[in-house]
Write a protein that holds these residues in place. Structure first.
Motif, PDB file in Angstrom:
ATOM      1  N   PRO A   9       0.815  -1.227   0.000  1.00 43.04           N
ATOM      2  CA  PRO A   9       0.000   0.000   0.000  1.00 43.04           C
ATOM      3  C   PRO A   9       0.849   1.279   0.000  1.00 43.04           C
ATOM      4  O   PRO A   9       0.536   2.245  -0.698  1.00 43.04           O
ATOM      5  N   LYS A  10       1.931   1.267   0.759  1.00 45.26           N
ATOM      6  CA  LYS A  10       2.806   2.440   0.813  1.00 45.26           C
ATOM      7  C   LYS A  10       3.448   2.689  -0.552  1.00 45.26           C
ATOM      8  O   LYS A  10       3.522   3.825  -1.023  1.00 45.26           O
ATOM      9  N   LEU A  11       3.896   1.625  -1.227  1.00 50.29           N
ATOM     10  CA  LEU A  11       4.488   1.766  -2.554  1.00 50.29           C
ATOM     11  C   LEU A  11       3.454   2.239  -3.575  1.00 50.29           C
ATOM     12  O   LEU A  11       3.755   3.046  -4.461  1.00 50.29           O
ATOM     13  N   GLY A  12       2.224   1.746  -3.446  1.00 51.63           N
ATOM     14  CA  GLY A  12       1.160   2.166  -4.349  1.00 51.63           C
ATOM     15  C   GLY A  12       0.838   3.646  -4.195  1.00 51.63           C
ATOM     16  O   GLY A  12       0.636   4.357  -5.181  1.00 51.63           O
ATOM     17  N   ILE A  13       0.784   4.118  -2.971  1.00 47.35           N
ATOM     18  CA  ILE A  13       0.526   5.541  -2.723  1.00 47.35           C
ATOM     19  C   ILE A  13       1.670   6.388  -3.275  1.00 47.35           C
ATOM     20  O   ILE A  13       1.454   7.424  -3.903  1.00 47.35           O
ATOM     21  N   PHE A  14       2.890   5.940  -3.051  1.00 54.34           N
ATOM     22  CA  PHE A  14       4.052   6.668  -3.572  1.00 54.34           C
ATOM     23  C   PHE A  14       4.002   6.758  -5.098  1.00 54.34           C
ATOM     24  O   PHE A  14       4.224   7.828  -5.671  1.00 54.34           O
ATOM     25  N   LEU A  15       3.678   5.649  -5.744  1.00 56.39           N
ATOM     26  CA  LEU A  15       3.569   5.639  -7.202  1.00 56.39           C
ATOM     27  C   LEU A  15       2.451   6.575  -7.665  1.00 56.39           C
ATOM     28  O   LEU A  15       2.598   7.293  -8.654  1.00 56.39           O
ATOM     29  N   GLY A  16       1.331   6.574  -6.959  1.00 49.82           N
ATOM     30  CA  GLY A  16       0.225   7.469  -7.298  1.00 49.82           C
ATOM     31  C   GLY A  16       0.607   8.932  -7.182  1.00 49.82           C
ATOM     32  O   GLY A  16       0.233   9.749  -8.026  1.00 49.82           O
ATOM     33  N   VAL A  17       1.347   9.283  -6.154  1.00 47.98           N
ATOM     34  CA  VAL A  17       1.788  10.675  -5.966  1.00 47.98           C
ATOM     35  C   VAL A  17       2.733  11.080  -7.092  1.00 47.98           C
ATOM     36  O   VAL A  17       2.602  12.170  -7.670  1.00 47.98           O
TER      37      VAL A  17
END
Length: 69
Positions: A9-17
């Motif tokens: 989830p943390k990597l997904g949020i980072f990618l989204g940002v």
């Protein structure tokens, strides 16, 4: 050896940002240069038309006639 934990989830949020920032930058550049690109493209079309058409005193890009058969 200890297994390394991956926080998806943390990597997904980072990618989204990162994707949102890139999209914002691309949108800004497009908004800033869009009118200049359109003007240069129109100018290039007019110059090309003057090379192949006889002399004209109108704007063939906007003043057109369509004939239906």
């Amino acid at each position: 050896m200890a297994a390394q934990k991956i926080n998806i989830p943390k990597l997904g949020i980072f990618l989204g940002v990162i994707a949102a920032i890139a999209a914002g930058l691309l949108s800004g550049v497009d908004a800033a240069t869009g009118s200049k690109i359109k003007a240069r493209k129109a100018s290039a079309i007019t110059v090309a038309m003057k090379k192949v058409l006889p002399a004209f005193d109108n704007d063939p890009r906007t003043e057109t006639n369509t004939f239906l058969s």
